[in-house]
Scaffold this active site. Sequence first.
Site, PDB file in Angstrom:
ATOM      1  N   HIS A 134     -10.521  -5.463  -2.674  1.00  0.00           N
ATOM      2  CA  HIS A 134      -9.172  -5.657  -2.141  1.00  0.00           C
ATOM      3  C   HIS A 134      -9.213  -5.892  -0.639  1.00  0.00           C
ATOM      4  CE1 HIS A 134      -9.919  -1.312  -1.877  1.00  0.00           C
ATOM      5  NE2 HIS A 134      -9.006  -1.238  -0.915  1.00  0.00           N
ATOM      6  N   PHE A 135      -8.224  -6.608  -0.165  1.00  0.00           N
ATOM      7  CA  PHE A 135      -8.031  -6.875   1.256  1.00  0.00           C
ATOM      8  C   PHE A 135      -6.765  -6.169   1.714  1.00  0.00           C
ATOM      9  CE2 PHE A 135     -10.934 -10.201   0.185  1.00  0.00           C
ATOM     10  CZ  PHE A 135     -11.607 -10.511   1.351  1.00  0.00           C
ATOM     11  N   HIS A 136      -6.816  -5.629   2.921  1.00  0.00           N
ATOM     12  CA  HIS A 136      -5.670  -5.001   3.560  1.00  0.00           C
ATOM     13  C   HIS A 136      -5.081  -5.972   4.577  1.00  0.00           C
ATOM     14  CE1 HIS A 136      -6.666  -0.753   2.388  1.00  0.00           C
ATOM     15  NE2 HIS A 136      -7.861  -1.285   2.269  1.00  0.00           N
ATOM     16  N   ASP A 167       0.857  -1.184   0.000  1.00  0.00           N
ATOM     17  CA  ASP A 167       0.000   0.000   0.000  1.00  0.00           C
ATOM     18  C   ASP A 167       0.895   1.237   0.000  1.00  0.00           C
ATOM     19  OD1 ASP A 167      -1.791   2.147   0.774  1.00  0.00           O
ATOM     20  OD2 ASP A 167      -3.158   0.613   1.528  1.00  0.00           O
ATOM     21  N   GLN A 171     -14.097   2.585   1.914  1.00  0.00           N
ATOM     22  CA  GLN A 171     -13.530   2.154   0.632  1.00  0.00           C
ATOM     23  C   GLN A 171     -13.215   3.374  -0.226  1.00  0.00           C
ATOM     24  OE1 GLN A 171     -16.027  -0.490  -1.696  1.00  0.00           O
ATOM     25  NE2 GLN A 171     -14.300  -1.121  -2.962  1.00  0.00           N
TER      26      GLN A 171
END
Length: 145
Positions: A107-109, A37, A101
């Site tokens: 997507h996954f964090h 990220d 969001q």
Amino acid sequence: MSLDGTYDDGNIFAKILRGEAPCAKVFEDGHVFAFMDVFPQSKGHTLVIPKHSKARNLLDVEPEALQPLILGVQRVTRAVRAALTPDGIVVTQFNGAPAGQTIFHLHFHIIPRWEGVPVGRHASGGMADPAELKALAEQIAAKID
């Protein structure tokens, strides 16, 4: 944006998948793509996205894409743990703007946490140093099994 809408092929994650935008890649297989990220909440904050789904959020994703995606999230989370030895790990996923969001591609964090170290706020703060992200991506990638 709401929970419903049309997928935008111009979103940054779609551009990353097409090679039109740079990223610090951690992992890729036939189903998922993981990268650092650029606005990390903690050291090692990694994102995992589906490669072949145009789902905007978890409510949109096709069942056949969800299984390999969540297995990819688990695989990358294990590598983050092995590489960085955090005290804990947050795995999160947002659905819709009111939920936080900001990019409308599912997507996954994966957010490593250490005792006594505050986590940054989602999608705020400065952009991380690309060289640092690349080094972290390599460190995590080395632990992918």
